[in-house]
Design an enzyme around this catalytic site. Structure first.
Site, short mmCIF file in Angstrom:
data_model
loop_
_atom_site.label_atom_id
_atom_site.label_comp_id
_atom_site.label_asym_id
_atom_site.label_seq_id
_atom_site.Cartn_x
_atom_site.Cartn_y
_atom_site.Cartn_z
N ARG A 1 0.81 -1.21 0.00
CA ARG A 1 0.00 0.00 0.00
C ARG A 1 0.85 1.27 0.00
O ARG A 1 0.56 2.22 -0.72
CB ARG A 1 -0.95 -0.01 1.21
CG ARG A 1 -1.79 1.25 1.39
CD ARG A 1 -2.38 1.79 0.11
NE ARG A 1 -3.10 0.79 -0.67
CZ ARG A 1 -3.38 0.91 -1.95
NH1 ARG A 1 -2.98 1.98 -2.63
NH2 ARG A 1 -4.03 -0.04 -2.59
N LYS B 1 1.54 24.88 -2.72
CA LYS B 1 0.30 24.22 -2.31
C LYS B 1 0.47 22.71 -2.42
O LYS B 1 -0.09 22.05 -3.29
CB LYS B 1 -0.87 24.72 -3.15
CG LYS B 1 -1.14 26.21 -2.98
CD LYS B 1 -2.21 26.70 -3.92
CE LYS B 1 -2.43 28.20 -3.77
NZ LYS B 1 -3.46 28.72 -4.72
N GLU C 1 4.18 40.05 -6.61
CA GLU C 1 2.83 39.83 -7.11
C GLU C 1 2.08 41.16 -7.25
O GLU C 1 2.13 42.01 -6.35
CB GLU C 1 2.07 38.92 -6.14
CG GLU C 1 0.61 38.68 -6.52
CD GLU C 1 -0.11 37.88 -5.46
OE1 GLU C 1 0.17 36.66 -5.37
OE2 GLU C 1 -0.93 38.45 -4.73
N ASP D 1 -1.49 38.25 -10.93
CA ASP D 1 -2.39 37.31 -10.28
C ASP D 1 -3.84 37.58 -10.67
O ASP D 1 -4.33 38.72 -10.58
CB ASP D 1 -2.25 37.42 -8.76
CG ASP D 1 -3.01 36.32 -8.03
OD1 ASP D 1 -2.92 35.16 -8.47
OD2 ASP D 1 -3.68 36.63 -7.03
#
Length: 289
Positions: A108, A143, A204, A225
């Site tokens: 697994r 992320k 940004e 952005d």
């Protein structure tokens, strides 16, 4: 017999990978594999093949190998595949042979790494293919799954993407909340450049008007952005090659080509890691008499 450690090529310390594998096994196995110990004779042996259950781009082969190495060094692992190879449904990816208990205990965890990393590599390649012929490069973000960032970013690179900064200490990215706390784009950027100490500085912006404020000497890249492709094209024209341009926010497989054709040098896609579906790979075992 696969003995390549591709994470070394991608500047990942092999020992860090081994620590991740050991932690994953500790989480899954705990003190013992109670089911396998109860049902499988200690002397039993088995062979198994990893089979692609869908079209995919493979990543994580040697991480899976490390799982079996950690459990029982006598388990043999064989593959003719390389990181980044494509597989169609039904194709054999790799095989294992050896003590059945060890193979079952590692099954697994090995599959989890393979399926997760291959899923990231597969979706990354889809984005890379979508912008083929343009100058744009597909990048990931921070992320990522906690503690698995190095492996997930390696999977992005296997898929043809360009990993962004590995962590907060490897580059400066001035975002909207930094601007809020510093008081303005100009002030946040000025402070970032002054403290960079050799790190690359990216800023940004969320409007065309902020671009001029962010063009402090020493800035290497502007991140636009949540711009539309038309706004990205306007930003690229406004910057006129003075710094690189990265686009992010709301970019999907069905619109990424438009952002690339607008002239972005880099396109950041958080979904490469935070939303990549795991691919379907099975391990089919046979008992060796």
């Amino acid at each position: 017999m696969s003995r390549v450690e591709p994470w070394a090529i991608l500047d990942i310390d092999p020992e860090r990978v081994r620590r991740i594998v050991r932690a994953a096994l500790e989480e899954d196995v705990g003190e013992r594999d109670a089911t396998t110990e109860a049902t499988v004779d200690a002397e039993a042996r088995a062979t198994g093949v990893f089979v692609a259950k869908q079209p995919l781009l493979i990543a994580g082969l040697d991480v899976a190998l490390e799982v079996f190495r950690a459990i029982d060094a006598s388990i043999r692992w064989e593959t003719r595949a390389r990181e980044g190879d494509r597989f169609d449904k039904g194709h054999l990816i790799a095989s294992v042979a050896g003590p059945a208990r060890g193979i079952l205990t590692g099954e697994r965890v090995a599959l989890n790494f393979l399926q997760r990393m291959s899923g990231i590599a597969t979706i990354t390649r889809a984005f890379v293919d979508a912008v083929a012929g343009t100058k744009a490069k597909i990048r990931d973000t921070r992320k990522t799954t906690p503690l698995l960032r190095l492996l997930e970013k390696r999977a992005v690179q296997v898929g043809g993407g360009v990993p962004h900064r590995a962590g907060l200490d490897s580059g400066i990215l001035v975002k909207d909340n930094h601007v809020l706390m510093a008081g303005s784009v100009v002030e946040a950027t000025r402070r970032a450049v002054a403290a960079a100490g050799g790190l690359r500085v990216e800023v940004e912006v969320d409007s065309l008007e902020q671009i001029d404020e962010a063009l402090v000497e020493g800035v290497h890249m502007i991140l636009v952005d949540n711009f539309t492709p038309e706004q990205v094209a306007a930003a690229v024209a406004r910057l006129a090659g003075r710094v690189l341009v990265e686009a992010s926010g709301g970019i999907r497989l069905d619109n990424v080509r438009a952002y690339a054709e607008a002239g972005a040098d880099f396109i950041a896609v958080g979904a490469l890691t935070h939303s990549a579906p795991a691919v379907d790979i099975s391990l089919d075992l046979e008992r060796v008499e």
